[in-house]
Design a protein around this motif. Structure first.
Motif, PDB file in Angstrom:
ATOM      1  N   LEU A 198       0.813  -1.213   0.000  1.00 43.42           N
ATOM      2  CA  LEU A 198       0.000   0.000   0.000  1.00 43.42           C
ATOM      3  C   LEU A 198       0.850   1.269   0.000  1.00 43.42           C
ATOM      4  O   LEU A 198       0.665   2.162  -0.831  1.00 43.42           O
ATOM      5  N   TYR A 199       1.793   1.346   0.939  1.00 47.12           N
ATOM      6  CA  TYR A 199       2.566   2.569   1.121  1.00 47.12           C
ATOM      7  C   TYR A 199       3.777   2.672   0.194  1.00 47.12           C
ATOM      8  O   TYR A 199       4.237   3.777  -0.091  1.00 47.12           O
ATOM      9  N   THR A 200       4.315   1.551  -0.256  1.00 48.48           N
ATOM     10  CA  THR A 200       5.573   1.607  -1.013  1.00 48.48           C
ATOM     11  C   THR A 200       5.459   1.199  -2.480  1.00 48.48           C
ATOM     12  O   THR A 200       6.424   1.354  -3.230  1.00 48.48           O
ATOM     13  N   SER A 201       4.303   0.695  -2.906  1.00 50.89           N
ATOM     14  CA  SER A 201       4.119   0.354  -4.323  1.00 50.89           C
ATOM     15  C   SER A 201       2.983   1.128  -4.986  1.00 50.89           C
ATOM     16  O   SER A 201       3.075   1.489  -6.153  1.00 50.89           O
ATOM     17  N   ILE A 202       1.904   1.380  -4.233  1.00 48.63           N
ATOM     18  CA  ILE A 202       0.733   2.031  -4.818  1.00 48.63           C
ATOM     19  C   ILE A 202       0.744   3.541  -4.585  1.00 48.63           C
ATOM     20  O   ILE A 202       0.684   4.338  -5.523  1.00 48.63           O
ATOM     21  N   LEU A 203       0.839   3.962  -3.317  1.00 49.06           N
ATOM     22  CA  LEU A 203       0.787   5.387  -3.009  1.00 49.06           C
ATOM     23  C   LEU A 203       1.913   6.214  -3.632  1.00 49.06           C
ATOM     24  O   LEU A 203       1.685   7.382  -3.979  1.00 49.06           O
ATOM     25  N   PRO A 204       3.138   5.686  -3.807  1.00 52.11           N
ATOM     26  CA  PRO A 204       4.170   6.515  -4.449  1.00 52.11           C
ATOM     27  C   PRO A 204       3.759   7.033  -5.831  1.00 52.11           C
ATOM     28  O   PRO A 204       4.199   8.108  -6.239  1.00 52.11           O
ATOM     29  N   ASN A 205       2.913   6.292  -6.534  1.00 50.14           N
ATOM     30  CA  ASN A 205       2.407   6.750  -7.822  1.00 50.14           C
ATOM     31  C   ASN A 205       1.353   7.842  -7.652  1.00 50.14           C
ATOM     32  O   ASN A 205       1.385   8.877  -8.315  1.00 50.14           O
ATOM     33  N   LEU A 206       0.414   7.610  -6.742  1.00 48.68           N
ATOM     34  CA  LEU A 206      -0.699   8.540  -6.563  1.00 48.68           C
ATOM     35  C   LEU A 206      -0.262   9.869  -5.972  1.00 48.68           C
ATOM     36  O   LEU A 206      -0.955  10.887  -6.137  1.00 48.68           O
ATOM     37  N   MET A 207       0.880   9.883  -5.274  1.00 48.23           N
ATOM     38  CA  MET A 207       1.336  11.114  -4.644  1.00 48.23           C
ATOM     39  C   MET A 207       2.105  12.021  -5.601  1.00 48.23           C
ATOM     40  O   MET A 207       2.511  13.116  -5.221  1.00 48.23           O
ATOM     41  N   ILE A 208       2.331  11.583  -6.829  1.00 51.70           N
ATOM     42  CA  ILE A 208       2.822  12.485  -7.873  1.00 51.70           C
ATOM     43  C   ILE A 208       1.634  13.375  -8.238  1.00 51.70           C
ATOM     44  O   ILE A 208       0.568  12.869  -8.607  1.00 51.70           O
ATOM     45  N   GLU A 209       1.800  14.670  -8.133  1.00 53.38           N
ATOM     46  CA  GLU A 209       0.661  15.591  -8.191  1.00 53.38           C
ATOM     47  C   GLU A 209      -0.199  15.404  -9.438  1.00 53.38           C
ATOM     48  O   GLU A 209      -1.436  15.340  -9.354  1.00 53.38           O
TER      49      GLU A 209
END
Length: 344
Positions: A198-209
């Motif tokens: 969740l935090y290291t594979s998925i969210l790193p993409n979504l947190m790119i503005e």
């Protein structure tokens, strides 16, 4: 990139790690145009070493997605995925595919062009896009106020994560997505998130503005494939609703439309003896919590027990995704008919 197919649907899959290629292999069986959007915050293993020495995004997840979507013969795929032995000195641990991606990027000066060229030779069905055009650094803020920097270091702290964000190498907020990423999200019929960390594979993409904004604006059905097991240092003691709440909190909106959850119980002996000690217990269900978070729930027996571990049954997951795609298209068709019906 294979340009000859004209599938009915467009699906963008966002993630990284081992979960993304598994879903991609299954999606090849459907009548879909696939876009894999891959995290660029990986800083471990061969990928981490290469990104430290060459100005290129970590290639490991890109390589695995290429293998999953490739129609090349088995010998070429085996060579592409071959990893040098630990006694090979300088080349120890490096996968040939990682080196090819890095070399083509250096030759052409563009990662996107490098991936397109390699995709042609590997007979890729679909397209593979790095989430950002440059390597990013993942940072986690824990609930106790401390901070961890680096994707490979976060889980080691074993602390409850409050939020994650991504930065460029020079410490600036990650704004820009790679070429074609936003377009793929906006044109998709379905966005698939997970399975994966969740935090290291998925969210790193979504947190790119630019990616986060596109996810909130797209008309695509956003589907989260919930992990079967909790993960050490990331989602310990999480329910399925906890996963969705974290996603919604990070983007400030209830954007996940549908969640796929496994209902089959993982046998205790599998939990005790599983080879990957990173995964702890089975994710608990909170169906009321999911409904409060605005999620349509698809629950089924998605469990596949193999090699001592608990995994998703890819065929069953993809079958549900296919049904969901068909229902979306049918709803759109019915809505169009209603709009065209004359008012009496």
């Amino acid at each position: 990139m294979n340009q000859t197919r004209h599938p009915r649907y467009k699906v963008a899959v966002i993630g990284g790690g081992t979960g993304l290629p598994v879903i991609l292999r299954g999606l090849k069986k459907l009548d879909v145009n696939i876009t894999a959007i891959v995290t660029v915050a990986d800083d471990g293993g061969s990928s981490g070493v290469i990104r430290d020495y060459i100005n290129v995004v970590p290639p490991g997840d890109i390589r695995n997605c290429m293998s999953a979507l490739s129609e090349a013969d088995a010998d070429l795929l085996e060579l592409f995925q071959y990893r040098f032995n630990t006694d090979d000195d300088f080349l120890a641990g490096h996968a040939i595919g990682n080196l090819l991606i890095a070399a083509l990027k250096e030759m052409k000066g563009s990662l996107s062009e490098a991936i397109d060229i390699l995709s042609y030779f590997m007979k890729i069905s679909g397209q593979i896009l790095p989430a950002a055009p440059e390597p990013l650094i993942l940072q986690a803020l824990f609930e106790d106020g401390t901070i961890a920097v680096g994707e490979s270091k976060i889980a080691h702290h074993r602390k409850r994560i409050q939020e994650v964000n991504v930065m460029t190498i020079d410490g600036k907020p990650a704004i820009k997505a790679s070429s074609r990423v936003v377009e793929a999200i906006m044109e998709a019929d379905m966005i698939v998130l997970g399975p994966g960390s969740l935090y290291t594979s998925i969210l790193p993409n979504l947190m790119i503005e630019e990616i986060g904004q596109a996810i909130l604006k797209t008309d695509a059905q956003v589907v989260y494939v919930c992990n079967i097991m909790t993960q050490l240092g990331e989602t310990e003691n999480f329910t399925d609703a906890d996963h969705i709440e974290v996603l919604h909190n990070h983007l400030g909106s209830q954007f996940v439309d549908t969640i796929l959850v496994n209902t089959t119980e993982v046998p205790k002996e599998y939990i005790i003896n599983q080879p990957n000690k990173e995964y702890l217990l089975q994710v608990k269900h909170d169906f009321n919590g999911l409904r409060r978070l605005g999620c349509h729930v698809i629950s089924s027996e998605f469990l596949s027990m193999k090699e001592g571990g608990a995994y998703h049954d890819t065929d069953k997951v993809v079958k549900e995704l296919g049904r969901l795609l068909d229902s979306i298209r049918l709803l759109e068709k019915n809505t169009l008919v209603e709009r065209m019906r004359p008012v009496i």
